[in-house]
Design a protein around this motif. Structure first.
Motif, PDB file in Angstrom:
ATOM      1  N   ILE B  86       0.833  -1.202   0.000  1.00 51.32           N
ATOM      2  CA  ILE B  86       0.000   0.000   0.000  1.00 51.32           C
ATOM      3  C   ILE B  86       0.872   1.257   0.000  1.00 51.32           C
ATOM      4  CG2 ILE B  86      -1.688   1.334   1.314  1.00 51.32           C
ATOM      5  CD1 ILE B  86      -2.756  -1.302   2.401  1.00 51.32           C
ATOM      6  N   LEU B  91       3.034   6.080  -2.541  1.00 49.38           N
ATOM      7  CA  LEU B  91       4.136   7.021  -2.696  1.00 49.38           C
ATOM      8  C   LEU B  91       4.671   7.058  -4.120  1.00 49.38           C
ATOM      9  CD1 LEU B  91       4.307   7.819   0.203  1.00 49.38           C
ATOM     10  CD2 LEU B  91       6.655   7.041   0.288  1.00 49.38           C
ATOM     11  N   CYS B  92       4.860   5.888  -4.708  1.00 48.56           N
ATOM     12  CA  CYS B  92       5.495   5.853  -6.027  1.00 48.56           C
ATOM     13  C   CYS B  92       4.579   6.387  -7.111  1.00 48.56           C
ATOM     14  CB  CYS B  92       5.930   4.423  -6.366  1.00 48.56           C
ATOM     15  SG  CYS B  92       7.262   3.862  -5.325  1.00 48.56           S
ATOM     16  N   MET B  94       2.251   8.650  -6.790  1.00 47.80           N
ATOM     17  CA  MET B  94       2.187  10.105  -6.695  1.00 47.80           C
ATOM     18  C   MET B  94       3.473  10.745  -7.181  1.00 47.80           C
ATOM     19  SD  MET B  94      -0.100  11.056  -3.436  1.00 47.80           S
ATOM     20  CE  MET B  94       1.253  11.026  -2.338  1.00 47.80           C
ATOM     21  N   ALA B  95       4.588  10.162  -6.794  1.00 50.72           N
ATOM     22  CA  ALA B  95       5.863  10.736  -7.216  1.00 50.72           C
ATOM     23  C   ALA B  95       6.035  10.618  -8.726  1.00 50.72           C
ATOM     24  CB  ALA B  95       7.003  10.037  -6.489  1.00 50.72           C
ATOM     25  N   TYR B  97       3.681  10.586 -10.922  1.00 54.56           N
ATOM     26  CA  TYR B  97       2.832  11.613 -11.508  1.00 54.56           C
ATOM     27  C   TYR B  97       3.543  12.958 -11.474  1.00 54.56           C
ATOM     28  CZ  TYR B  97      -1.070  14.690 -12.395  1.00 54.56           C
ATOM     29  OH  TYR B  97      -1.879  15.652 -12.941  1.00 54.56           O
ATOM     30  N   ILE B 150       9.335   1.934   1.522  1.00 54.66           N
ATOM     31  CA  ILE B 150       8.197   2.284   0.680  1.00 54.66           C
ATOM     32  C   ILE B 150       8.531   3.353  -0.350  1.00 54.66           C
ATOM     33  CG2 ILE B 150       6.438   1.506   2.303  1.00 54.66           C
ATOM     34  CD1 ILE B 150       6.050   4.307   3.204  1.00 54.66           C
ATOM     35  N   ALA B 151       9.594   4.095  -0.142  1.00 51.03           N
ATOM     36  CA  ALA B 151      10.032   4.998  -1.206  1.00 51.03           C
ATOM     37  C   ALA B 151      10.952   4.188  -2.114  1.00 51.03           C
ATOM     38  CB  ALA B 151      10.774   6.191  -0.603  1.00 51.03           C
ATOM     39  N   SER B 152      10.343   3.431  -3.000  1.00 55.00           N
ATOM     40  CA  SER B 152      11.110   2.451  -3.768  1.00 55.00           C
ATOM     41  C   SER B 152      11.564   3.011  -5.114  1.00 55.00           C
ATOM     42  CB  SER B 152      10.239   1.204  -3.995  1.00 55.00           C
ATOM     43  OG  SER B 152      10.692   0.491  -5.119  1.00 55.00           O
ATOM     44  N   PRO B 153      12.854   3.090  -5.357  1.00 57.03           N
ATOM     45  CA  PRO B 153      13.323   3.594  -6.650  1.00 57.03           C
ATOM     46  C   PRO B 153      12.843   2.709  -7.800  1.00 57.03           C
ATOM     47  CG  PRO B 153      15.145   3.380  -5.098  1.00 57.03           C
ATOM     48  CD  PRO B 153      13.959   2.726  -4.462  1.00 57.03           C
ATOM     49  N   LEU B 156       9.297   3.637  -8.548  1.00 54.98           N
ATOM     50  CA  LEU B 156       9.227   4.924  -9.224  1.00 54.98           C
ATOM     51  C   LEU B 156       9.609   4.766 -10.692  1.00 54.98           C
ATOM     52  CD1 LEU B 156       8.794   7.933  -8.962  1.00 54.98           C
ATOM     53  CD2 LEU B 156      11.215   8.181  -8.483  1.00 54.98           C
TER      54      LEU B 156
END
Lengths: 295, 279, 437
Positions: B86, B91-92, B94-95, B97, B150-153, B156
């Motif tokens: 989730i 996060l990904c 939205m980023a 986008y 969760i901030a996964s490169p 993204l």
């Protein structure tokens, strides 16, 4: 844009990209900074307050210590061994799967199973597979009549044994990549070649391989990065031995920090390791991109 | 004649591949239904019995559930992995986008910065990340297990590519109708990337379920353990690992993923192919 | 939006549910100061046992224990990370030899200030030695044990082999290996019964210092001059715990490692990989194990007659002492109460109850004198070994690191590495670590 629009604009950027960047900064970049800072100190995890500034001493220790150098060497050899083995094996299997033979779906599933299995489960499985007394591999060898092997208890066999394990796990991944690449080759090219009288091998050499350069580049880079970061087999199966022949850098870092209570040195090794991985990846991409455009 | 030979050779290769890739699983799963002495007995020589238990027993599994808290560990893994999926998707997406749809200076720099973290090996970050997360009060918590990732490169990267595929005309049309960024994101972009989102969800779930090193470092109490930890620790000083139990543990840890994989194969495969071919 | 809110809610619940216990409850009628909860970290299946805790809680109504357990293999790591965190538990059950490490790092509380009069004198010598650092005592000790050689009497009797039960008649290793060779069945890849079972410590790989360093130490001599290789081989590490070079790789230590290697590579009486339950499954005639194994064999009859003989020696007999013991974290907010628990469960009726049930060897001389079991075969062997030549594993503030380095070295030597090269390397690796602070 006027000022209000500008504010809205940057607010939108902040809302969308902000959370991601904040988390990234918090959990990736900040630890990197701390790692750089820690590499200049000597301290123990048991008592963080008692730290001593030692400057570049840890880095000098890396250069002077044959055990640290060995870790880098062994990791490098491991990555080379894995990549050099995985590429031809998975390419062959992909070729096979691209043909018209039966049970392709089953084979593709079975080959991919190791990829979805955790490294720990695989390392555990292989600990028992490779057991010199009661393991499945030695039993199989014995039944066929070949000599039994010693695997991780022998300093010459340990690294190849771990390479075999990694190849076993990663082949499925590379196979799928090659397969989708193969399926992207236009049919008419192949048909034209066949009509012209090219043998299957010639077709492979002159059409398939050049067209798959891009996929191959990707596979090589990804496999290299994964292989350089190998850790679980050392923790679960070999303990870094015998004689450090499987003391991969990631495991060396873990040992230095958590067993030998030298997190400062571990951080220094981490910094060097990151730099090496980055360099290798960039070089690879540069060299292989050149080859790709040539093809 | 040549055709027949080809078929025979083909089948031989097939059997070898199946043997190499499937036999270890078959052995491990079959052995998890055997008592320990039977595992040893059935090894010399190799026979059908090695791969099929003569008298199957579920004692190993029962012991794991009753005495080693595997049930609880499975629940913990499920919670952690779901939350990580989730969080990552949120996060990904939205980023992604923000990077593709909102033109702002420096978006390329941001992208490169993010990509560089992809090359960071986890083990290097272990010590500072541990001290850091502990400082945030998240040591020995399930939240601490998934929140650093969760901030996964990778996520993204994947979603950015998927978003780029969507034609800008759709955005334009919506903007003419008066929609703001949020609207466009929710109603235009997201519905069109269902497949990449599903794939990212699966791949994230896979990585999260199989993660070992970070949970090992950050979790202490057995009641918080995820399943990979629970099965790796069936050793006490008083005895060597019981083979049957260890195999049963490996089976339990892997079966949920294998089931997931079997049903959703095409998403896995397509997703990996997508990232590969676009390179 | 909904997704995000529910994610946040989930996170909140998770945070709340995994919060740490260990504080004072609200005041009640019985306990005007509220019930105090002490937190304890211990390894699975080890003391303090549930019955001990229950007994204590009943007698100390206003205090409770909140227990966290980890598998033993993870214990040292957990202690290290908990010490680094802001809020470690109050009490910890840890492995005795690490006392100096933890004390030197300042994470353990000295307990001798809380000792009742007479306790210090009642504790046996090796235990006191192990749990002290710079004159202060950090734990009273829970139990003791040592290693001895168990044998399958049914397998040895037909061969006419009768291992001695008295310490005065203890075998040399030459005699032991001779017996093992005679008893072994099968050769090469097809050994069906091994002379000596593989080590069952750790993951079953050879090298574990607790068991395998003894082969090396036994080649030394404590009565030799202090600068001789013989003296240094016996102790394995300088007495102040700061020098390994010349000690772990003295000529006699290397001799000892050579002997250790020969068991695997020359005489081939023991395998290089672990075999679970080897002794009980009749896959080995002999096994080296601790006194608790006596309980194990008595409670789960393996189906054959077994016996215990003192651990063989080469030049000087030696056994390692040291076991799990209870300590108090220095950062505990309730040191006096935690110390009370630690001392209570290690003495008096608690100790007696525990020793009766577990057959661990008592650390209190008064308790050992009281219980007849320890004066009779087979437990008397373990007790007498400790009394006569029991020593802790080489004590040092950096013992954990020494332990890891030497274990790895011995493992490699068992697998076939050259003993001199490998031990020299171990000394080189250990030396800078031992010199720290």
């Amino acid at each position: 844009m006027n000022t209000i629009e500008k504010i809205w604009h940057w607010a939108a950027v902040g809302c969308f990209v902000g959370p991601f960047l904040i988390m990234l900064a918090l959990f990736q970049y900040f630890p990197v900074y701390e790692m750089l800072r820690d590499s200049l100190y000597d301290f123990s995890l048991l008592n963080l307050a008692k730290r001593q500034f030692v400057g570049l001493e840890n880095y000098r220790a890396i250069i002077d210590d044959p055990d640290r150098i060995q870790a880098f060497y062994v990791t490098f050899m491991f990555a080379v061994g894995v990549v050099v083995t995985v590429i031809p094996v998975s390419f062959s299997i992909a070729l096979y799967l691209n043909g018209r033979l039966p049970m392709r779906a089953i084979v593709r599933t079975v080959v991919f199973l190791p990829v979805v299995t955790s490294v720990v489960v695989i390392a555990t499985m292989f600990t028992f597979l490779y057991d010199p007394n009661n393991g499945l591999v030695n039993s199989a060898l014995g039944t066929i009549g070949l000599t039994r092997l010693q695997f991780h208890t022998n300093k010459h066999q340990a690294l190849p044994a771990v390479i075999a394990m990694m190849v076993w796990q990663q082949t499925g991944f590379a196979t799928v990549l090659f397969l989708s690449g193969l399926q992207g080759i236009p049919k008419d090219l192949e048909d034209a070649a066949r009509v012209d009288g090219c043998s299957p091998l010639q077709r492979i050499r002159f059409i398939v391989i050049p067209l798959l350069m891009r996929t191959t580049v990707f596979v090589v880079v990804i496999m290299t990065v994964f292989s350089l970061q190998v850790f679980a087999p050392a923790l679960v199966l070999t303990g870094g031995g015998p004689e450090g022949t499987t003391n991969f850098v990631a495991y060396d870092i873990y040992q230095l920090a958590f067993y030998l209570q030298m997190p400062g040195l571990a951080s220094a090794v981490s910094v060097v390791f990151m730099a090496v991985v980055l360099a290798i990846s960039l070089i690879q991409m540069r060299v292989l991109r050149v080859k790709e455009t040539q093809a | 004649m040549k055709r027949a030979l080809q078929i025979v050779a083909g089948i031989a290769v097939l059997l070898v591949i199946l043997a190499i890739f499937f036999a270890p699983y078959a052995w491990v799963v079959a052995s998890s239904f055997k008592p320990q002495f039977a595992i040893f007995r059935d090894l010399k020589p190799i026979s059908v019995a090695t791969f099929f238990p003569n008298e199957p027993t579920i004692a190993n599994f029962v012991h794991l559930f009753e005495n080693r808290g595997i049930g609880r560990a499975l629940v913990n893994s499920a919670i952690v992995s779901s939350c990580q999926v989730i969080g990552t998707l949120a996060l990904c997406s939205m980023a992604a986008y923000g990077l593709t749809r909102i033109q702002f200076k420096g978006s390329n720099v941001v992208f490169v910065l993010v990509l560089m973290t992809f090359l960071l090996p986890i083990e290097s970050l272990m010590v500072p990340l541990y001290i850091h997360v502990t400082g945030l009060g998240l040591a020995d918590t399930l939240v601490g297990v998934f929140i650093p990732w969760i901030a996964s490169p990778f996520g993204l990267f994947m979603l950015r590519q998927a978003f780029e595929e969507i034609p800008r005309e759709l955005d334009e049309a919506a903007r003419i109708d008066g929609a703001g960024h949020y609207r466009i994101f929710w109603s235009i972009i997201l519905p069109n990337v269902k497949t990449p989102l599903a794939t990212l969800a699966l791949v994230t779930f896979l990585f999260s379920w199989n993660a070992f090193l970070w949970p090992l470092v950050i979790l202490h109490s057995p009641r918080n353990h995820v399943v990979q930890l629970a099965i790796a620790q069936s050793v006490s000083i008083a005895q060597l690992p019981n083979w049957g139990e260890t195999f049963a543990g490996a089976t339990i840890a892997t079966v949920p993923l294998i089931i997931l994989f079997l049903f959703l194969q095409r998403y896995f495969v397509r997703g990996i192919a997508l990232t590969g071919v676009k390179g | 939006m909904i997704l995000r809110l529910s994610a946040l809610a989930l996170m909140g619940t998770l945070l709340a549910s995994t919060a740490f216990a260990g504080e004072r409850g609200p005041p009640t009628a019985e306990c005007p100061q509220g019930v105090l909860t002490l937190s304890l970290l211990k390894p699975l299946n080890n003391p303090p046992q549930p019955y001990t805790v229950k007994m204590w809680e009943e007698r100390n109504k206003c205090m409770k224990l909140d227990i966290s357990e980890v598998p033993f293999a993870q214990l040292a790591d957990k202690i290290a990370v908990l010490a680094a965190s802001g809020s470690p538990p109050d009490l910890v059950q840890y492995d005795g030899p690490y006392t100096q490490s933890y004390a030197a790092a300042g994470i353990l509380l000295p307990l001798d200030q809380y000792f009742p009069p007479g306790l210090k004198e009642d504790i046996t010598r090796p235990t006191l030695e192990e749990h002290s650092f710079e004159g202060k005592i950090y734990s009273p000790g829970t139990q003791q044990t040592s290693l001895a050689l168990f044998y399958n009497a049914d397998m040895l009797a037909p061969l006419g082999i009768n291992p001695p039960h008295e310490l005065d008649k203890v075998w040399t290793w030459a005699q032991a290996i001779d017996a093992m060779k005679k008893c072994q069945k099968g050769e090469g890849d097809n050994v069906s019964v091994w002379g000596l079972a593989p080590s069952r410590f750790g993951a079953g790989t050879p090298g574990f210092v607790y068991r395998d360093l003894l082969f090396v130490r036994s080649h030394g001599d404590p009565k030799a001059p202090e600068d001789s290789g013989l003296y240094k081989a016996y102790w394995g590490l300088s007495r102040d715990g700061r020098t390994a070079t010349g000690w772990i790789n003295s000529p006699e230590s290397i001799e000892g490692a050579q002997f250790f290697s020969s068991m695997f590579n020359v005489h081939k009486i023991t395998p290089k990989a672990g075999i679970p339950n080897a002794f009980q499954d009749r896959k080995a005639c002999f096994t080296i194990d601790v006194s608790y194994f006596v309980s194990g064999l008595t409670n789960n009859n393996p189906g054959f007659k077994w016996g215990v003989t003192p651990l063989p020696y080469v030049r000087s007999p030696v056994v390692h002492t040291g076991s799990l013991t209870i300590g108090v974290f220095a950062k505990s907010k309730h040191p006096a109460e935690a110390a009370k628990f630690a001392i209570d469960v290690s003495t008096g009726e608690y100790a007696e109850e525990y020793i009766r049930r577990s057959r661990g060897i008592p650390v209190l001389k008064s308790l050992a004198a009281k219980l007849d079991e320890f004066k009779q075969y087979p437990l008397n062997i373990f007790v007498e070994q400790i009394d006569r030549y029991g020593h802790p594993r080489p004590p040092s503030p950096n013992f954990a690191q020494y332990d890891k380095i030497v274990t790895d070295a011995l493992r490699d030597i068992a697998y076939g590495s050259d003993p001199k090269t490998r031990l020299d390397q171990a000394a080189r690796q250990a030396q800078p670590i031992l010199r720290r602070n």
